[in-house]
Design a protein around this motif. Sequence first.
Motif, PDB file in Angstrom:
ATOM      1  N   ALA A 159      -5.462   1.200   1.942  1.00  0.00           N
ATOM      2  CA  ALA A 159      -4.351   2.139   1.742  1.00  0.00           C
ATOM      3  C   ALA A 159      -4.810   3.571   1.955  1.00  0.00           C
ATOM      4  N   ALA A 160      -5.991   3.908   1.458  1.00  0.00           N
ATOM      5  CA  ALA A 160      -6.519   5.266   1.627  1.00  0.00           C
ATOM      6  C   ALA A 160      -6.749   5.586   3.099  1.00  0.00           C
ATOM      7  N   ASN A 161      -7.164   4.589   3.865  1.00  0.00           N
ATOM      8  CA  ASN A 161      -7.455   4.805   5.275  1.00  0.00           C
ATOM      9  C   ASN A 161      -6.204   4.964   6.133  1.00  0.00           C
ATOM     10  N   ARG A 162      -5.026   4.705   5.540  1.00  0.00           N
ATOM     11  CA  ARG A 162      -3.762   4.945   6.253  1.00  0.00           C
ATOM     12  C   ARG A 162      -2.871   5.921   5.476  1.00  0.00           C
ATOM     13  N   ASP A 163      -3.488   6.718   4.647  1.00  0.00           N
ATOM     14  CA  ASP A 163      -2.721   7.675   3.841  1.00  0.00           C
ATOM     15  C   ASP A 163      -2.273   8.839   4.728  1.00  0.00           C
ATOM     16  N   PRO A 164      -0.956   9.028   4.898  1.00  0.00           N
ATOM     17  CA  PRO A 164      -0.491  10.133   5.753  1.00  0.00           C
ATOM     18  C   PRO A 164      -0.835  11.505   5.195  1.00  0.00           C
ATOM     19  N   ARG A 165      -1.228  11.560   3.918  1.00  0.00           N
ATOM     20  CA  ARG A 165      -1.673  12.833   3.344  1.00  0.00           C
ATOM     21  C   ARG A 165      -3.030  13.256   3.922  1.00  0.00           C
ATOM     22  N   ARG A 166      -3.750  12.300   4.474  1.00  0.00           N
ATOM     23  CA  ARG A 166      -5.075  12.572   5.037  1.00  0.00           C
ATOM     24  C   ARG A 166      -5.113  12.444   6.560  1.00  0.00           C
ATOM     25  N   TRP A 167      -4.359  11.472   7.091  1.00  0.00           N
ATOM     26  CA  TRP A 167      -4.458  11.155   8.511  1.00  0.00           C
ATOM     27  C   TRP A 167      -3.133  11.442   9.216  1.00  0.00           C
ATOM     28  N   ALA A 168      -3.194  12.104  10.362  1.00  0.00           N
ATOM     29  CA  ALA A 168      -2.011  12.273  11.202  1.00  0.00           C
ATOM     30  C   ALA A 168      -1.717  10.954  11.906  1.00  0.00           C
ATOM     31  N   ASP A 169      -0.443  10.538  11.885  1.00  0.00           N
ATOM     32  CA  ASP A 169      -0.023   9.281  12.526  1.00  0.00           C
ATOM     33  C   ASP A 169      -0.991   8.150  12.150  1.00  0.00           C
ATOM     34  N   PRO A 170      -1.112   7.850  10.865  1.00  0.00           N
ATOM     35  CA  PRO A 170      -2.177   6.944  10.397  1.00  0.00           C
ATOM     36  C   PRO A 170      -2.062   5.520  10.904  1.00  0.00           C
ATOM     37  N   ASP A 171      -0.857   5.081  11.294  1.00  0.00           N
ATOM     38  CA  ASP A 171      -0.699   3.701  11.744  1.00  0.00           C
ATOM     39  C   ASP A 171      -1.064   3.506  13.206  1.00  0.00           C
ATOM     40  N   ALA A 172      -1.428   4.602  13.887  1.00  0.00           N
ATOM     41  CA  ALA A 172      -1.820   4.506  15.291  1.00  0.00           C
ATOM     42  C   ALA A 172      -3.321   4.261  15.412  1.00  0.00           C
ATOM     43  N   PHE A 173      -3.689   3.373  16.322  1.00  0.00           N
ATOM     44  CA  PHE A 173      -5.089   3.184  16.702  1.00  0.00           C
ATOM     45  C   PHE A 173      -5.341   4.094  17.896  1.00  0.00           C
ATOM     46  N   ASP A 174      -6.159   5.123  17.717  1.00  0.00           N
ATOM     47  CA  ASP A 174      -6.229   6.203  18.690  1.00  0.00           C
ATOM     48  C   ASP A 174      -7.672   6.674  18.859  1.00  0.00           C
TER      49      ASP A 174
ATOM     50  N   HIS B 112       0.834  -1.204   0.000  1.00  0.00           N
ATOM     51  CA  HIS B 112       0.000   0.000   0.000  1.00  0.00           C
ATOM     52  C   HIS B 112       0.870   1.257   0.000  1.00  0.00           C
ATOM     53  N   ALA B 113       1.928   1.231   0.802  1.00  0.00           N
ATOM     54  CA  ALA B 113       2.822   2.394   0.858  1.00  0.00           C
ATOM     55  C   ALA B 113       3.499   2.614  -0.496  1.00  0.00           C
ATOM     56  N   GLN B 114       3.890   1.522  -1.143  1.00  0.00           N
ATOM     57  CA  GLN B 114       4.513   1.633  -2.477  1.00  0.00           C
ATOM     58  C   GLN B 114       3.539   2.242  -3.476  1.00  0.00           C
ATOM     59  N   LEU B 115       2.302   1.805  -3.450  1.00  0.00           N
ATOM     60  CA  LEU B 115       1.295   2.345  -4.365  1.00  0.00           C
ATOM     61  C   LEU B 115       1.065   3.832  -4.120  1.00  0.00           C
ATOM     62  N   ARG B 116       0.906   4.206  -2.855  1.00  0.00           N
ATOM     63  CA  ARG B 116       0.668   5.620  -2.539  1.00  0.00           C
ATOM     64  C   ARG B 116       1.832   6.487  -2.984  1.00  0.00           C
ATOM     65  N   ASP B 117       3.056   5.987  -2.749  1.00  0.00           N
ATOM     66  CA  ASP B 117       4.235   6.781  -3.088  1.00  0.00           C
ATOM     67  C   ASP B 117       4.470   6.848  -4.593  1.00  0.00           C
ATOM     68  N   ALA B 118       3.982   5.835  -5.322  1.00  0.00           N
ATOM     69  CA  ALA B 118       4.227   5.790  -6.773  1.00  0.00           C
ATOM     70  C   ALA B 118       3.471   6.885  -7.507  1.00  0.00           C
ATOM     71  N   GLY B 119       2.283   7.253  -7.011  1.00  0.00           N
ATOM     72  CA  GLY B 119       1.522   8.308  -7.677  1.00  0.00           C
ATOM     73  C   GLY B 119       0.034   8.130  -7.495  1.00  0.00           C
ATOM     74  N   PRO B 120      -0.756   9.058  -8.024  1.00  0.00           N
ATOM     75  CA  PRO B 120      -2.219   8.983  -7.880  1.00  0.00           C
ATOM     76  C   PRO B 120      -2.819   7.746  -8.536  1.00  0.00           C
ATOM     77  N   VAL B 121      -2.226   7.299  -9.656  1.00  0.00           N
ATOM     78  CA  VAL B 121      -2.724   6.130 -10.384  1.00  0.00           C
ATOM     79  C   VAL B 121      -1.537   5.238 -10.720  1.00  0.00           C
ATOM     80  N   VAL B 122      -1.709   3.937 -10.551  1.00  0.00           N
ATOM     81  CA  VAL B 122      -0.670   2.960 -10.876  1.00  0.00           C
ATOM     82  C   VAL B 122      -1.294   1.877 -11.747  1.00  0.00           C
ATOM     83  N   HIS B 123      -0.581   1.462 -12.788  1.00  0.00           N
ATOM     84  CA  HIS B 123      -1.067   0.391 -13.660  1.00  0.00           C
ATOM     85  C   HIS B 123      -0.647  -0.953 -13.080  1.00  0.00           C
ATOM     86  N   LEU B 124      -1.621  -1.832 -12.829  1.00  0.00           N
ATOM     87  CA  LEU B 124      -1.350  -3.193 -12.367  1.00  0.00           C
ATOM     88  C   LEU B 124      -1.258  -4.083 -13.598  1.00  0.00           C
ATOM     89  N   THR B 125      -0.035  -4.357 -14.023  1.00  0.00           N
ATOM     90  CA  THR B 125       0.166  -5.029 -15.312  1.00  0.00           C
ATOM     91  C   THR B 125      -0.367  -6.454 -15.314  1.00  0.00           C
TER      92      THR B 125
END
Length: 394
Positions: A312-327, A24-37
């Motif tokens: 992946a969207a639910n742990r996107d650091p662009r949207r959530w502060a400290d996304p990997d924390a259950f808080d 998920h982190a690789q996909l997010r970092d790769a860009g808005p859209v990624v082609h799954l070949t």
Amino acid sequence: MTLLPSTDVDPFGPEVLEDPRPFHAQLRDAGPVVHLTRYDTYAMARYEHVHAALVNWQGFQSGAGVGLSNFHTEKPWRPPSLLLESDPPGHDAPRRVLGAILSQRALRRLREQWFAAAEELVDAVLAAGPELDAVPALAEAFPLRVFPDAVGIPDEGRENLLPYGDFLFNAFGPRNELMEAGLADAGRLGAWVNEQCRREVLAPGGFGAAIWAAADRGDITPGQAPLVVRSLLSAGVDTTVQGLGAVLHAFATHPGQWRRLRADPRLARVAFDEAVRWASPVQTFFRTATTEVRVADTVIPSGKKILMFLGAANRDPRRWADPDAFDLARDPSGHVGFGMGIHQCVGQHVARLESEALLTALAARVETIELSGPTRRHHNNTMRAWASLPMRLG
């Protein structure tokens, strides 16, 4: 022109299903859209673009199927869901009917009964001793105790609900080993579920009978009624089971958050939504481009499948502060774990009420929750699921 990033990683492979977070982190970092070949599909993993696609049903349709299979070119294995696999105008009446039956206001009549059932279950579990596997003992046992009764299906055969749901969610992915493993029993399970949707089988006063009453009023057609009941049975159990497993695992691994819930049980609903964001029991859903659709600098061709990575969207650091924390101090509203837009999970209030009942009963009786042995994942092409959660309740 920006070159579209691509990957040949299989998002439905065992390594990714066991722990999707690195991918998920690789996909997010790769860009808005990624082609799954591997599947010639387009992937979106950032919150901004997943959310936008979910609410844009005109550009990203569900009617071609929310799995890898394209209903415009392939025959579905069963009649498509009137809620999940349809778009307006055909989607509108069934959604309106079921949305009213499962509304927060309509569910108030079940609140006292479900809270009492949760207390009975927790008391029985604690009487058996402090050690348990939380998956069968709590996460599966409570929904299977209250939800089929609420729908109005008979006691006999309820053990079919979980394997049917497991196959259904596997069928949204490719025809891999997970889907193949369920094919042999799919016909029998599907026939059993279809039988439960008949008017004559459903008990008076339940969700199922209310759906048929809507057909009598002309709100939906008699032909639509059993398919709407089927939608309830298809997606109403497994998703809640995995949501409960997620929140129990979250508390077992975050003792400070459990203490916070015990101090303020009103946080039970926040806890469930935060667990749905944090763990995303429903990991992925597909859409199909109805025309050429632009996402950032990428134009997705008409008719192509788009795989939205909800987890992946639910742990996107662009949207959530400290996304990997259950808080529990976080406001998790806006997560896409229940989808978003007109296809947002129609049964989410049911799941929240079940979770609130179970967590409230546990918080009143259990000081500590901790893992007591190795946990084990259950792999599914769509769901993030637990097979075993050994726990000690203190």
